[in-house]
Design a protein around this motif. Structure first.
Motif, PDB file in Angstrom:
ATOM      1  N   PRO A  72       0.913 -34.089  -9.819  1.00 27.12           N
ATOM      2  CA  PRO A  72       1.627 -33.036  -9.094  1.00 27.12           C
ATOM      3  C   PRO A  72       1.189 -33.017  -7.635  1.00 27.12           C
ATOM      4  N   GLY A  73       2.016 -32.433  -6.779  1.00 30.60           N
ATOM      5  CA  GLY A  73       1.728 -32.466  -5.353  1.00 30.60           C
ATOM      6  C   GLY A  73       1.532 -31.091  -4.748  1.00 30.60           C
ATOM      7  N   ILE A  74       0.823 -31.067  -3.615  1.00 29.19           N
ATOM      8  CA  ILE A  74       0.712 -29.831  -2.833  1.00 29.19           C
ATOM      9  C   ILE A  74       2.082 -29.446  -2.296  1.00 29.19           C
ATOM     10  N   THR A  75       2.855 -30.455  -1.924  1.00 28.00           N
ATOM     11  CA  THR A  75       4.232 -30.242  -1.499  1.00 28.00           C
ATOM     12  C   THR A  75       5.130 -31.246  -2.202  1.00 28.00           C
ATOM     13  N   ALA A 130      -6.397 -35.846   2.391  1.00 32.64           N
ATOM     14  CA  ALA A 130      -7.094 -34.638   1.949  1.00 32.64           C
ATOM     15  C   ALA A 130      -8.427 -34.480   2.664  1.00 32.64           C
ATOM     16  N   PHE A 131      -9.140 -35.596   2.864  1.00 35.24           N
ATOM     17  CA  PHE A 131     -10.450 -35.540   3.523  1.00 35.24           C
ATOM     18  C   PHE A 131     -10.320 -34.991   4.948  1.00 35.24           C
ATOM     19  N   PHE A 132      -9.379 -35.527   5.706  1.00 30.67           N
ATOM     20  CA  PHE A 132      -9.201 -35.064   7.083  1.00 30.67           C
ATOM     21  C   PHE A 132      -8.591 -33.661   7.125  1.00 30.67           C
ATOM     22  N   ALA A 133      -7.741 -33.335   6.152  1.00 32.48           N
ATOM     23  CA  ALA A 133      -7.188 -31.979   6.108  1.00 32.48           C
ATOM     24  C   ALA A 133      -8.292 -30.954   5.871  1.00 32.48           C
ATOM     25  N   ILE A 134      -9.246 -31.299   5.008  1.00 31.95           N
ATOM     26  CA  ILE A 134     -10.368 -30.389   4.758  1.00 31.95           C
ATOM     27  C   ILE A 134     -11.233 -30.260   6.010  1.00 31.95           C
ATOM     28  N   LEU A 135     -11.487 -31.376   6.701  1.00 24.68           N
ATOM     29  CA  LEU A 135     -12.286 -31.315   7.924  1.00 24.68           C
ATOM     30  C   LEU A 135     -11.625 -30.413   8.975  1.00 24.68           C
ATOM     31  N   VAL A 136     -10.296 -30.517   9.092  1.00 26.93           N
ATOM     32  CA  VAL A 136      -9.577 -29.737  10.106  1.00 26.93           C
ATOM     33  C   VAL A 136      -9.502 -28.264   9.732  1.00 26.93           C
ATOM     34  N   THR A 137      -9.299 -27.969   8.461  1.00 23.48           N
ATOM     35  CA  THR A 137      -9.075 -26.581   8.051  1.00 23.48           C
ATOM     36  C   THR A 137     -10.340 -25.853   7.609  1.00 23.48           C
ATOM     37  N   LEU A 138     -11.422 -26.583   7.356  1.00 25.16           N
ATOM     38  CA  LEU A 138     -12.642 -25.942   6.863  1.00 25.16           C
ATOM     39  C   LEU A 138     -13.160 -24.835   7.794  1.00 25.16           C
ATOM     40  N   PRO A 139     -13.056 -24.980   9.124  1.00 22.48           N
ATOM     41  CA  PRO A 139     -13.556 -23.893  10.002  1.00 22.48           C
ATOM     42  C   PRO A 139     -12.827 -22.564   9.813  1.00 22.48           C
ATOM     43  N   ILE A 140     -11.591 -22.559   9.286  1.00 19.20           N
ATOM     44  CA  ILE A 140     -10.910 -21.269   9.121  1.00 19.20           C
ATOM     45  C   ILE A 140     -11.182 -20.652   7.755  1.00 19.20           C
ATOM     46  N   TYR A 198       2.404 -18.520   5.566  1.00 23.83           N
ATOM     47  CA  TYR A 198       2.072 -19.765   6.262  1.00 23.83           C
ATOM     48  C   TYR A 198       1.446 -20.804   5.342  1.00 23.83           C
ATOM     49  N   ASN A 199       1.536 -20.577   4.006  1.00 18.33           N
ATOM     50  CA  ASN A 199       1.007 -21.510   3.006  1.00 18.33           C
ATOM     51  C   ASN A 199      -0.484 -21.748   3.137  1.00 18.33           C
ATOM     52  N   LEU A 200      -1.207 -20.821   3.716  1.00 20.99           N
ATOM     53  CA  LEU A 200      -2.653 -20.970   3.864  1.00 20.99           C
ATOM     54  C   LEU A 200      -3.372 -20.798   2.534  1.00 20.99           C
ATOM     55  N   ASP A 201      -2.753 -20.108   1.589  1.00 22.04           N
ATOM     56  CA  ASP A 201      -3.403 -19.907   0.289  1.00 22.04           C
ATOM     57  C   ASP A 201      -3.568 -21.215  -0.470  1.00 22.04           C
ATOM     58  N   GLU A 202      -2.808 -22.257  -0.092  1.00 21.22           N
ATOM     59  CA  GLU A 202      -2.860 -23.530  -0.807  1.00 21.22           C
ATOM     60  C   GLU A 202      -3.836 -24.525  -0.193  1.00 21.22           C
ATOM     61  N   LEU A 203      -4.524 -24.154   0.855  1.00 20.57           N
ATOM     62  CA  LEU A 203      -5.462 -25.085   1.491  1.00 20.57           C
ATOM     63  C   LEU A 203      -6.525 -25.614   0.526  1.00 20.57           C
ATOM     64  N   PRO A 204      -7.087 -24.785  -0.378  1.00 23.10           N
ATOM     65  CA  PRO A 204      -8.099 -25.323  -1.307  1.00 23.10           C
ATOM     66  C   PRO A 204      -7.584 -26.416  -2.228  1.00 23.10           C
ATOM     67  N   GLN A 205      -6.270 -26.566  -2.343  1.00 19.17           N
ATOM     68  CA  GLN A 205      -5.744 -27.620  -3.214  1.00 19.17           C
ATOM     69  C   GLN A 205      -6.063 -29.020  -2.677  1.00 19.17           C
ATOM     70  N   SER A 265      -4.573 -14.353  -3.207  1.00 19.98           N
ATOM     71  CA  SER A 265      -3.620 -13.618  -2.389  1.00 19.98           C
ATOM     72  C   SER A 265      -3.112 -12.357  -3.086  1.00 19.98           C
ATOM     73  N   MET A 266      -3.554 -12.126  -4.321  1.00 24.95           N
ATOM     74  CA  MET A 266      -3.092 -10.966  -5.080  1.00 24.95           C
ATOM     75  C   MET A 266      -4.256 -10.050  -5.457  1.00 24.95           C
ATOM     76  N   ARG A 267      -3.890  -8.870  -5.894  1.00 28.45           N
ATOM     77  CA  ARG A 267      -4.885  -7.914  -6.358  1.00 28.45           C
ATOM     78  C   ARG A 267      -5.620  -8.463  -7.578  1.00 28.45           C
ATOM     79  N   LYS A 268      -6.774  -7.901  -7.862  1.00 27.78           N
ATOM     80  CA  LYS A 268      -7.568  -8.386  -8.985  1.00 27.78           C
ATOM     81  C   LYS A 268      -6.891  -8.125 -10.329  1.00 27.78           C
ATOM     82  N   ASP A 269      -6.053  -7.076 -10.374  1.00 29.60           N
ATOM     83  CA  ASP A 269      -5.371  -6.755 -11.631  1.00 29.60           C
ATOM     84  C   ASP A 269      -3.947  -7.298 -11.656  1.00 29.60           C
TER      85      ASP A 269
END
Length: 495
Positions: free
Chosen positions: A440-443, A308-318, A396-403, A355-359
């Motif tokens: 539980p898992g991210i995948t 998780a630590f390295f995944a955050i380092l790699v994905t944090l710039p996006i 592309y499962n990008l919505d799950e990066l904060p997990q 990823s969804m509308r506010k309502d």
């Protein structure tokens, strides 16, 4: 191995007047196919595969493609194949997830022997010769979960066209070929059918799963309701007794595998397969979560933390680019936290990019009638609640990066059961404790194996989550992570 014996009932004794031998013979009638419980050998074959959730699809036999079949077995006409679905076949279907799995059925078993008469040049008898059939039989069939592929095969005018269509319309990345041990038989040969039935009786322990007329009788035989077995009758091996047949007590036992065909005068009507009523032979056992070893406990959490630590380092710039895209289309908030349960039922905020509308929650109530999920989940195709940015994030499962932040603090693991809320977990009380015995898992298995078939998503979710907690290993976690990356890459390359 001796030749199989397919039992037949003795013909009734003929009686008549003294002049009967001189009467003209009655006109020949076309022979009717022999049946057992109203089913001919090919219908028995289709029932056998239906008991495994598989529909047989062949060319020249127009029949509806069943929506509730889990798999479709595509084969050429007049070919019967038997093989085990377990092990390598199911692993390939679950892990590689091909649209088309081509199986080369290699039959190396001895098909017993036959006696042939040897004559001289004047056609005079010389001797009997025993010929052993040890040649290898090879057949090709296809397993596919796609109804469209099955329809493509069924509509082909001949096998060659069918194979060409499969190669033409299925991308190479979605095809896989395996060689498996099994048996192949020709439907137009009585001898081959005898061998087929010989193997079928031994392989099919519960024909009642798809044949309503099959009932367990004395001595473990399977019999028709209109047949009878007298007290003292003895059976050795599997025996099937057809309609209108009666077995009395005899000193000589009936030795199987053997089929006593229906009495033609009492042949029952053929009943359609009730796909929705096919049930397992016995209720599933209670989940048995695998106990973790000391090494697994010492390795799992540090691995999750470092990953998780390295995944955050790699994905944090996006992160800024995703947040700007969300802000330009729908404004803040950028993140969405949903309450989910972890080990022991403790709740935690499961983080995602919005990823969804506010309502979305308000609109969800209005779309409830369109829900395709078969359980407490909510899923519809082309969900109108998704924003344009949200569709890309979901693809592309990008919505799950904060997990990965949830993994970092110990709420979740990289691999595990699907994180679910309290309300969903109450729909599966028998399995709840097993699922909540690990983080539980991210995948997980469900994420890499799910089919999205209507009416099966909830069942697959429970099935794969329980399979994971019962069989989890360090190596399996690594394979699931690899398959997750492979699935994401495939989404990007598939048109």
């Amino acid at each position: 191995m001796v030749s199989p014996v397919i039992a037949t009932a003795p013909s009734p004794t003929l009686s008549g007047s003294a002049s009967a031998p001189f009467a003209p013979p009655p006109p020949l009638q076309p022979a009717q196919p022999r049946t057992i419980w109203g089913l001919d050998p090919f219908q028995l074959y289709t029932r056998f595969w239906a008991a495994h959730g598989v529909q047989v699809v062949r060319q020249g036999e127009p029949s509806p493609i069943i929506q509730h079949a889990e798999l479709f077995l595509l084969s050429e006409a007049k070919t019967l194949v038997l093989f085990r679905l377990q092990s390598v076949v199911m692993d390939a279907l679950n892990w590689v997830n091909p649209q088309v799995l081509v199986l080369r059925i290699k039959d190396t078993g001895e098909h017993a022997y036959r006696e042939e008469v040897v004559t001289d040049e004047f056609d005079r008898f010389q001797r009997f010769s025993r010929v052993y059939d040890t040649s290898e039989h090879l057949a090709r069939v296809v397993l596919t979960p796609e109804r469209e592929v099955a329809q493509l095969w069924q509509s082909a005018p001949d096998p060659l066209t069918g194979w060409r269509r499969l190669r033409r319309f299925t991308p190479r990345i979605d095809r896989l070929t395996l060689s498996v041990d099994g048996s192949a038989y020709g439907e137009n040969s009585d001898r081959e059918l005898a061998f087929f039935l010989h193997e079928l009786l031994q392989a099919w322990k519960r024909p009642d799963t798809t044949i309503a007329r099959a009932h367990r009788g004395p001595g473990g035989v399977w019999k028709d309701p209109t047949s009878s077995v007298g007290p003292g009758a003895q059976f050795i091996g599997p025996v099937w007794i057809g309609a209108g047949r009666h077995i009395t007590a005899e000193k000589t036992p009936v030795i199987g595998p053997a089929v006593l065909w229906d009495d033609p005068a009492q042949r029952p009507a053929t009943e359609a397969i009730q796909w929705l009523d096919i049930q397992p032979n016995s209720p599933p056992a209670d989940p048995a979560p695998k106990s973790t070893t000391t090494a697994e406990r010492l390795l799992k959490r540090p691995f999750d933390f470092l990953f998780a630590f390295f995944a955050i380092l790699v994905t944090l710039p996006i992160y800024p680019f995703i947040m700007i895209a969300i802000w330009l289309e729908d404004g803040p908030p950028f993140f969405f936290a949903h309450r989910r349960e972890t080990v022991g039922g403790r709740e935690f905020p499961c983080l995602k990019f919005r990823s969804m509308r506010k309502d979305a929650e308000k609109v969800k109530a209005e779309l409830k009638a369109l829900n395709r999920a078969d359980g407490p989940q909510f899923y519809i195709e082309n969900d109108p609640r998704l924003t344009r940015v949200g569709k890309i994030l979901r693809k592309y499962n990008l919505d799950e990066l904060p997990q990965f932040w949830n993994v970092l603090v110990g709420h979740m693991s990289v691999v595990g059961p699907r994180p679910s809320p309290y309300s969903e977990n109450q729909f599966c009380p028998a399995w709840r404790e097993a699922r909540l015995s690990v983080r539980p898992g991210i995948t997980g298995l469900w994420q890499v194996r799910r089919t999205r078939r209507a009416g099966s998503d909830f069942q697959e979710w429970i099935k794969y989550d329980i399979e994971y907690v019962e069989t989890r290993t360090w190596w399996r976690d690594l394979v699931i992570i690899w398959k997750t990356f492979e699935t994401i890459i495939r989404k990007g390359t598939r048109q």
